[in-house]
Structure formats: C-alpha cells, structure tokens
Design an enzyme around this catalytic site. Structure first.
Site, mmCIF file in Angstrom:
data_model
loop_
_atom_site.group_PDB
_atom_site.id
_atom_site.type_symbol
_atom_site.label_atom_id
_atom_site.label_comp_id
_atom_site.label_asym_id
_atom_site.label_seq_id
_atom_site.Cartn_x
_atom_site.Cartn_y
_atom_site.Cartn_z
ATOM 1 N N HIS A 1 -7.127 -4.866 10.156
ATOM 2 C CA HIS A 1 -6.847 -4.646 8.731
ATOM 3 C C HIS A 1 -5.548 -5.306 8.298
ATOM 4 C CE1 HIS A 1 -4.759 -0.502 9.567
ATOM 5 N NE2 HIS A 1 -3.826 -1.356 9.229
ATOM 6 N N ASP B 1 0.814 -1.214 0.000
ATOM 7 C CA ASP B 1 0.000 0.000 0.000
ATOM 8 C C ASP B 1 0.849 1.266 0.000
ATOM 9 O OD1 ASP B 1 0.969 -0.298 2.601
ATOM 10 O OD2 ASP B 1 -0.969 -0.828 3.449
ATOM 11 N N ASN C 1 -7.330 -2.984 14.305
ATOM 12 C CA ASN C 1 -8.747 -3.220 13.971
ATOM 13 C C ASN C 1 -8.907 -4.393 13.002
ATOM 14 O OD1 ASN C 1 -7.806 -2.151 11.585
ATOM 15 N ND2 ASN C 1 -9.266 -0.466 11.471
HETATM 16 C C1 GLP Z 1 -0.389 0.178 8.534
HETATM 17 C C2 GLP Z 1 -0.049 -0.651 7.304
HETATM 18 C C3 GLP Z 1 -0.274 -2.122 7.545
HETATM 19 C C4 GLP Z 1 0.332 -2.534 8.877
HETATM 20 C C5 GLP Z 1 -0.346 -1.788 9.982
HETATM 21 C C6 GLP Z 1 0.124 -2.189 11.379
HETATM 22 O O1 GLP Z 1 -1.702 0.553 8.607
HETATM 23 N N1 GLP Z 1 -0.788 -0.251 6.158
HETATM 24 O O2 GLP Z 1 0.285 -2.870 6.467
HETATM 25 O O3 GLP Z 1 0.196 -3.920 9.056
HETATM 26 O O4 GLP Z 1 -0.059 -0.412 9.781
HETATM 27 O O5 GLP Z 1 1.213 -1.418 11.728
HETATM 28 P P1 GLP Z 1 2.178 -1.705 12.954
HETATM 29 O O6 GLP Z 1 3.039 -2.829 12.509
HETATM 30 O O7 GLP Z 1 2.945 -0.437 13.100
HETATM 31 O O8 GLP Z 1 1.339 -2.029 14.112
#
Ligand code: GLP
Length: 258
Positions: free
Chosen positions: A138, A67, A136
């Site tokens: 995702h 992304d 959440n």
């Molecule tokens: C962002 C990215 C995701 C990632 C998520 C969790 O939103 N788009 O790909 O998995 O953050 O991030 P973190 O690893 O900092 O908790």
C-alpha cells in the site's frame, strides 16, 4: 522509474532529505506531500538538521499529508496530526496553518474528501510527494485492490496493516480500522514522487512494485505510470529484485554523466 539502492537505512533517509531540500531551495513556496510511519522518521530528522544549520527554511512551504485515521481527534497522541507536529512541524519554521492533514471531524466523509482534493489543486498541486510502502504494497492507506485512479476517500484497513501499525498503539488503546487517504490517482498527480523503503519485510512489496505488473493488488505498482519517480531502497528492501545489478550499474552510469 529511477531505482537507487544504498547500503544503509541512514543513507536512504539522507538521500530523501536532500531531494526534498533541493525542491524547497529551488521553489521557496513548494508544496510537499508528506507521509507517516516509521520509515520517514530519519528523513524528517535530516530536514530538521538542515533547518537548524540555517540551510533550509520552510516559512513559505505548504504541506499535505497522505492520510489520517478516522475516529481519532487531531489531539489524540496516535493521530497523524500529532505525529507530524512531533516529528517535524514543531521543529521547523513552518506556519502550522499551512500544514494540512485530511482530517474529517464530522461524518461527511465525501465532503471532507472532495474538499481535500480541491485544496491540493487550489495550491497548484504537490511538487514532491514523499511515500513509504506498506508490506502489502500500500501507499498512503490505499490497500490492495484500490482503484488505480482513486481520489481521496475513506478506506477500510486490512488486518495486516492494522497488525503492522499496532506497534504505535498501547495494548488497551482503541486502534482505528478506517482511514481517510489520498487516492492513488491523487498521488499520481504529484509532479515528483520519492518512495523510500528499508528492511527485509518490504522486499516482496518492493519487487512487486518495480518488477511486477501494474495491478490494483499491488497499489505501489501504479507508480510505474508516473514519469518522475525515484525509489530509494536499502540493500535488504532491494534484495528480491531480479535486475538488482542493473539498477546499481545504472546509478553508476548516471554519476559518470553528471
Ligand atoms: C502506514 C502509512 C503509510 C506508510 C506505511 C508503512 O500504513 N499510512 O503511509 O507508508 O504505514 O509504514 P512503515 O514506514 O512504518 O513501515
């Protein structure tokens, strides 16, 4: 779904780096799907170390990131292009032309999205996709209620995701609320998937993903539909799993069999 629970975050990262290195060592021109966020940072360090020790080369590897923010130029310090350059690409022998981020520099979002899907297919699909997990549920930027068969497209970020990611932005800095992301259907087409999650703030999303119903409200639960997924967790992220002991036991049996 294979569930691996390890004592520490460091061990989770080392496991993921090993899994990715194994794919590259088997297929030198492997296609990697990569993630941003805080969780994969130590995995990238692990891959860089392997490269520096001379045991891993990326010179034939191609990468596709999940992304990118909409509204940030690739030169912006908070863009995922800069993140990937800084955290991985600048430290390994990869040809930067072979690293792809779903950037959309004009307003033809549909065109950019379908071009990204086509590019992934033209390169034979993703051999191993690394995923983090939003608190959440995702994956990529596929927020709750994303279609489970979605393709690359623009998504509006939830308030929670914007808050979670605000730590990467200065207080006065513009933080986008739109992103372009591979869809859940895109992710599910990867040959192998490894999802890493650490820390207590992921425990609810982890439990929903593994032990909840497959539901668009919990995007990561769609991984239950894939036949080659490994979820690697530290104890905190795994702490809400009902079958915690069973997953530990299953991994012990696996070791005995190997
Ligand atoms: C962002 C990215 C995701 C990632 C998520 C969790 O939103 N788009 O790909 O998995 O953050 O991030 P973190 O690893 O900092 O908790």
């Amino acid at each position: 779904m294979r569930i691996v629970i390890l004592p520490t975050k460091q061990e989770v990262s080392a496991f993921a780096a090993e899994a990715i290195a194994a794919v590259i060592n088997k297929k030198s021109n492997a296609v990697l799907g990569l993630a941003t966020g805080g969780t994969p940072l130590s995995t990238y360090e692990g891959l860089i170390n392997k490269h520096q020790q001379g045991t891993l080369s990326f010179n034939k590897v191609r990468t596709f990131n999940l992304d990118e923010y909409v509204g940030l130029l690739p030169t912006h310090p908070q863009s995922y292009r800069q993140f990937m350059n800084k955290q991985l690409f600048n430290h390994i022998d990869i040809n930067i032309q072979n690293t792809h981020i779903p950037e959309c520099l004009n307003s033809d979002y549909e065109g950019c999205s379908s071009n990204y899907e086509t590019l992934i297919s033209e390169h034979g699909g993703i051999d191993i996709q690394l995923l983090g997990l939003g608190s959440n549920g995702h994956i990529g930027f596929n927020e709750p209620t994303s279609s489970l068969s979605s393709k690359t497209r623009i998504k509006t970020l939830t308030k929670k995701t914007i808050e979670n990611n605000s730590r990467f932005f200065d207080a006065t800095e513009f933080q986008p609320s739109l992103a372009i992301t591979m869809g859940i259907g895109t992710i599910l087409k990867s040959k192998k998937i490894i999802l890493i999650a650490t820390g207590e703030n992921k425990k609810d999303a982890v439990a929903d993903m593994i032990e909840g119903s497959v539901a668009a409200f919990s995007p990561a639960s769609a991984l239950q539909l894939h036949s080659d997924v490994v979820v690697v967790l530290d104890k905190l992220a795994a702490s809400k799993l009902k079958l915690y002991d069973y997953y530990i036991q299953t991994e012990q049996s696996r070791k005995k069999l190997n």
